[in-house]
Design an enzyme around this catalytic site. Structure first.
Site, PDB file in Angstrom:
ATOM      1  N   PRO A 193       0.799  -1.227   0.000  1.00 58.18           N
ATOM      2  CA  PRO A 193       0.000   0.000   0.000  1.00 58.18           C
ATOM      3  C   PRO A 193       0.831   1.276   0.000  1.00 58.18           C
ATOM      4  CG  PRO A 193      -0.166  -1.128   2.118  1.00 58.18           C
ATOM      5  CD  PRO A 193       0.512  -2.067   1.160  1.00 58.18           C
ATOM      6  N   ASN A 194       0.345   2.220  -0.780  1.00 61.65           N
ATOM      7  CA  ASN A 194       0.872   3.592  -0.852  1.00 61.65           C
ATOM      8  C   ASN A 194       2.201   3.706  -1.591  1.00 61.65           C
ATOM      9  OD1 ASN A 194      -1.308   4.828   0.623  1.00 61.65           O
ATOM     10  ND2 ASN A 194      -0.504   3.743   2.416  1.00 61.65           N
ATOM     11  N   ARG A 235       3.912  11.129  -1.797  1.00 61.65           N
ATOM     12  CA  ARG A 235       3.822  10.915  -0.349  1.00 61.65           C
ATOM     13  C   ARG A 235       5.144  11.284   0.339  1.00 61.65           C
ATOM     14  NH1 ARG A 235       4.656   4.547   1.194  1.00 61.65           N
ATOM     15  NH2 ARG A 235       3.830   5.339   3.156  1.00 61.65           N
ATOM     16  N   TYR A 274      10.508   9.505   1.586  1.00 61.92           N
ATOM     17  CA  TYR A 274      10.571   8.487   0.530  1.00 61.92           C
ATOM     18  C   TYR A 274      11.215   8.986  -0.772  1.00 61.92           C
ATOM     19  CZ  TYR A 274       7.435   6.100   3.732  1.00 61.92           C
ATOM     20  OH  TYR A 274       6.899   5.506   4.852  1.00 61.92           O
ATOM     21  N   ASN A 299       8.183  -5.273  -0.746  1.00 57.69           N
ATOM     22  CA  ASN A 299       8.054  -4.149   0.180  1.00 57.69           C
ATOM     23  C   ASN A 299       6.574  -4.095   0.554  1.00 57.69           C
ATOM     24  OD1 ASN A 299       7.813  -1.799   1.569  1.00 57.69           O
ATOM     25  ND2 ASN A 299       8.934  -0.534   0.109  1.00 57.69           N
ATOM     26  N   ALA A 305       3.032  -0.635   4.916  1.00 57.02           N
ATOM     27  CA  ALA A 305       2.578  -0.702   6.310  1.00 57.02           C
ATOM     28  C   ALA A 305       2.205  -2.122   6.739  1.00 57.02           C
ATOM     29  CB  ALA A 305       1.395   0.243   6.512  1.00 57.02           C
ATOM     30  N   GLU A 327      13.271  -8.610   1.732  1.00 57.38           N
ATOM     31  CA  GLU A 327      12.418  -7.512   2.209  1.00 57.38           C
ATOM     32  C   GLU A 327      13.135  -6.191   1.921  1.00 57.38           C
ATOM     33  OE1 GLU A 327      12.391  -7.472   6.483  1.00 57.38           O
ATOM     34  OE2 GLU A 327      10.831  -5.939   6.610  1.00 57.38           O
ATOM     35  N   HIS A 354      12.801  -1.863   2.150  1.00 57.31           N
ATOM     36  CA  HIS A 354      12.121  -0.624   2.561  1.00 57.31           C
ATOM     37  C   HIS A 354      12.917   0.553   2.051  1.00 57.31           C
ATOM     38  CE1 HIS A 354       9.401  -2.866   5.006  1.00 57.31           C
ATOM     39  NE2 HIS A 354      10.432  -3.532   5.490  1.00 57.31           N
ATOM     40  N   ARG A 388      12.840   4.821  12.712  1.00 50.86           N
ATOM     41  CA  ARG A 388      11.550   5.526  12.716  1.00 50.86           C
ATOM     42  C   ARG A 388      10.712   5.127  13.939  1.00 50.86           C
ATOM     43  NH1 ARG A 388       8.959   5.389   6.933  1.00 50.86           N
ATOM     44  NH2 ARG A 388       7.631   6.951   7.958  1.00 50.86           N
ATOM     45  N   ARG A 435       6.949   0.802  13.770  1.00 54.32           N
ATOM     46  CA  ARG A 435       7.585   0.276  12.552  1.00 54.32           C
ATOM     47  C   ARG A 435       8.727  -0.692  12.874  1.00 54.32           C
ATOM     48  NH1 ARG A 435       5.333   3.689   8.435  1.00 54.32           N
ATOM     49  NH2 ARG A 435       4.916   5.709   9.382  1.00 54.32           N
TER      50      ARG A 435
END
Ligand code: DQA
Length: 144
Positions: free
Chosen positions: A9-10, A17, A22, A73, A76, A97, A99, A106, A110
């Site tokens: 998502p996103n 964003r 990012y 990735n 969330a 994985e 990110h 963060r 998270r």
């Protein structure tokens, strides 16, 4: 060799964003970089994205016996989804994985990653290049 890149998502909102976290590059740029790198490495790459947890589970399941590795990735859902972890364990494919941001620096929420348990490696905080590093790593792992 075939790799699938799955974005949660996103991630389709990259460039829009929180660019201070990012980066300013958009989702299309990310896809271009991944496809170009795939050509350099001589691997076939499919890139998928969904904002929906069940779709991400379906995408992982669809990789079963079809691809050699997955770069994921989960956005969330990294921090919440046992269903995505279970799908990853079910297909039992080499998985990395990724990110874009350094999640280790963060918020407290998270700091948990469910998917990590099914991954050979985690790359975080390297921006879009993290996906390319993950591709290099998987090509090396699968060919060794
Ligand atoms: C992210 C980090 C997650 O915590 C966040 O929810 C995202 C993106 C990253 O790429 O840095 O959506 O996975």
């Amino acid at each position: 060799m075939k790799l699938t890149v799955i974005n949660g998502p996103n991630l389709n909102m990259l460039g829009i964003r929180e660019p201070e976290i990012y980066g300013k590059g958009g989702y299309n740029l990310l896809c271009e970089k991944i496809l170009e790198h795939g050509k350099r490495l001589g691997v076939q790459v499919e890139i998928l994205q969904s904002n929906h947890e069940g779709d991400l589970v379906d995408m992982i399941q669809d990789c079963y016996q079809k691809v050699d590795g997955i770069i994921i990735n989960p956005g969330a859902y990294t921090h919440t989804s046992i269903a995505i972890l279970d799908a990853a364990k079910a297909v039992n494919l080499p998985m990395v994985e990724v990110h874009i941001s350094d999640v280790s620096k963060r918020e407290a929420f998270r700091q948990i990653s469910y998917i990590r348990d099914a991954c050979l490696k985690t790359i975080m905080g390297h921006g879009m290049d993290g996906y390319l590093e993950a591709m290099d790593y998987l090509v090396h792992e699968v060919n060794k």
